[in-house]
Scaffold this motif. Structure first.
Motif, PDB file in Angstrom:
ATOM      1  N   THR A  23      32.978 -44.464  30.076  1.00 33.06           N
ATOM      2  CA  THR A  23      32.175 -44.079  31.246  1.00 33.06           C
ATOM      3  C   THR A  23      32.984 -43.176  32.167  1.00 33.06           C
ATOM      4  O   THR A  23      32.494 -42.142  32.637  1.00 33.06           O
ATOM      5  CB  THR A  23      31.729 -45.346  32.002  1.00 33.06           C
ATOM      6  N   ALA A  26      33.226 -39.763  30.673  1.00 33.28           N
ATOM      7  CA  ALA A  26      31.949 -39.033  30.759  1.00 33.28           C
ATOM      8  C   ALA A  26      31.744 -38.500  32.183  1.00 33.28           C
ATOM      9  O   ALA A  26      31.326 -37.358  32.389  1.00 33.28           O
ATOM     10  CB  ALA A  26      30.800 -39.947  30.370  1.00 33.28           C
ATOM     11  N   LEU A  27      32.088 -39.329  33.170  1.00 34.66           N
ATOM     12  CA  LEU A  27      31.949 -38.872  34.557  1.00 34.66           C
ATOM     13  C   LEU A  27      32.872 -37.682  34.811  1.00 34.66           C
ATOM     14  O   LEU A  27      32.489 -36.704  35.462  1.00 34.66           O
ATOM     15  CB  LEU A  27      32.272 -40.020  35.518  1.00 34.66           C
ATOM     16  N   LEU A  30      31.480 -34.631  33.599  1.00 31.94           N
ATOM     17  CA  LEU A  30      30.396 -34.144  34.462  1.00 31.94           C
ATOM     18  C   LEU A  30      30.941 -33.554  35.766  1.00 31.94           C
ATOM     19  O   LEU A  30      30.180 -33.170  36.645  1.00 31.94           O
ATOM     20  CB  LEU A  30      29.442 -35.301  34.796  1.00 31.94           C
ATOM     21  N   TYR A  32      33.180 -35.275  37.854  1.00 27.01           N
ATOM     22  CA  TYR A  32      33.580 -36.315  38.817  1.00 27.01           C
ATOM     23  C   TYR A  32      34.956 -36.849  38.430  1.00 27.01           C
ATOM     24  O   TYR A  32      35.093 -37.943  37.900  1.00 27.01           O
ATOM     25  CB  TYR A  32      32.547 -37.445  38.842  1.00 27.01           C
ATOM     26  N   ASN A  34      37.359 -37.535  40.458  1.00 24.60           N
ATOM     27  CA  ASN A  34      37.977 -38.314  41.547  1.00 24.60           C
ATOM     28  C   ASN A  34      37.628 -39.801  41.448  1.00 24.60           C
ATOM     29  O   ASN A  34      37.616 -40.523  42.436  1.00 24.60           O
ATOM     30  CB  ASN A  34      37.522 -37.766  42.898  1.00 24.60           C
ATOM     31  N   VAL A  35      37.297 -40.230  40.233  1.00 25.57           N
ATOM     32  CA  VAL A  35      36.915 -41.630  40.020  1.00 25.57           C
ATOM     33  C   VAL A  35      37.983 -42.289  39.159  1.00 25.57           C
ATOM     34  O   VAL A  35      38.478 -41.673  38.212  1.00 25.57           O
ATOM     35  CB  VAL A  35      35.535 -41.680  39.297  1.00 25.57           C
ATOM     36  N   GLY A  36      38.359 -43.534  39.465  1.00 27.76           N
ATOM     37  CA  GLY A  36      39.415 -44.200  38.687  1.00 27.76           C
ATOM     38  C   GLY A  36      39.143 -45.685  38.543  1.00 27.76           C
ATOM     39  O   GLY A  36      38.223 -46.240  39.160  1.00 27.76           O
ATOM     40  N   GLU A  37      39.968 -46.330  37.718  1.00 26.81           N
ATOM     41  CA  GLU A  37      39.918 -47.781  37.510  1.00 26.81           C
ATOM     42  C   GLU A  37      38.488 -48.266  37.214  1.00 26.81           C
ATOM     43  O   GLU A  37      38.042 -49.285  37.755  1.00 26.81           O
ATOM     44  CB  GLU A  37      40.474 -48.494  38.742  1.00 26.81           C
ATOM     45  N   MET A  38      37.800 -47.551  36.369  1.00 26.05           N
ATOM     46  CA  MET A  38      36.403 -47.901  36.045  1.00 26.05           C
ATOM     47  C   MET A  38      36.371 -49.118  35.120  1.00 26.05           C
ATOM     48  O   MET A  38      37.040 -49.146  34.099  1.00 26.05           O
ATOM     49  CB  MET A  38      35.750 -46.692  35.359  1.00 26.05           C
ATOM     50  N   ALA A  39      35.596 -50.108  35.508  1.00 30.59           N
ATOM     51  CA  ALA A  39      35.436 -51.297  34.658  1.00 30.59           C
ATOM     52  C   ALA A  39      33.961 -51.667  34.635  1.00 30.59           C
ATOM     53  O   ALA A  39      33.289 -51.639  35.665  1.00 30.59           O
ATOM     54  CB  ALA A  39      36.263 -52.458  35.200  1.00 30.59           C
TER      55      ALA A  39
END
Lengths: 82, 82
Positions: A23, A26-27, A30, A32, A34-39
């Motif tokens: 995820t 994929a972000l 797209l 993005y 600046n997103v981290g630690e996705m769970a």
């Protein structure tokens, strides 16, 4: 007494989260970045009929260990409301 | 500024939740017949780097609509923390 339960299930620290990783990638694709630690875990809601909050809590822990979670790789917490 | 995000994704009302139904049936088979309205959704946590909370919120909504949820059948809410 009927209680409303919200349970949050996520992977224990150190356990690989393939859905979270995919995820985040994929972000990033797209735009993005600046997103981290996705769970990505489970958000389980249900009602439970029990004599009191303690009994409800005891049963919820039993159900979590037996079916709702995988105690080896997952951790969880829950909220009890009326 | 880095924000910690907790997002809760669940089916819209009226949408069949096969995982929720199957889970409730399994719990009932284990003897937990006092459980109802079981719904299983996604609990997504991540960090986001944004200038302020508004900008973080705007981007989260964009990401939710584009990738993190299926706006046709799912609803979501999120919490922003630091």
């Amino acid at each position: 007494m009927e209680y409303k339960v919200k349970m949050y299930v996520s992977y224990k620290d150190g356990i690989l989260d393939p859905v979270g990783k995919t995820t985040a990638d994929a972000l990033s694709a797209l735009g993005y970045a600046n997103v981290g630690e996705m769970a990505v875990g489970k958000y389980i809601t249900f009602t439970i009929d029990a004599a009191d909050a303690d009994k409800a809590g005891t049963q919820i822990k039993e159900m979590a260990d037996k079916l709702l979670t995988n105690p080896v790789i997952e951790k969880y917490h829950f909220e009890l409301g009326q």
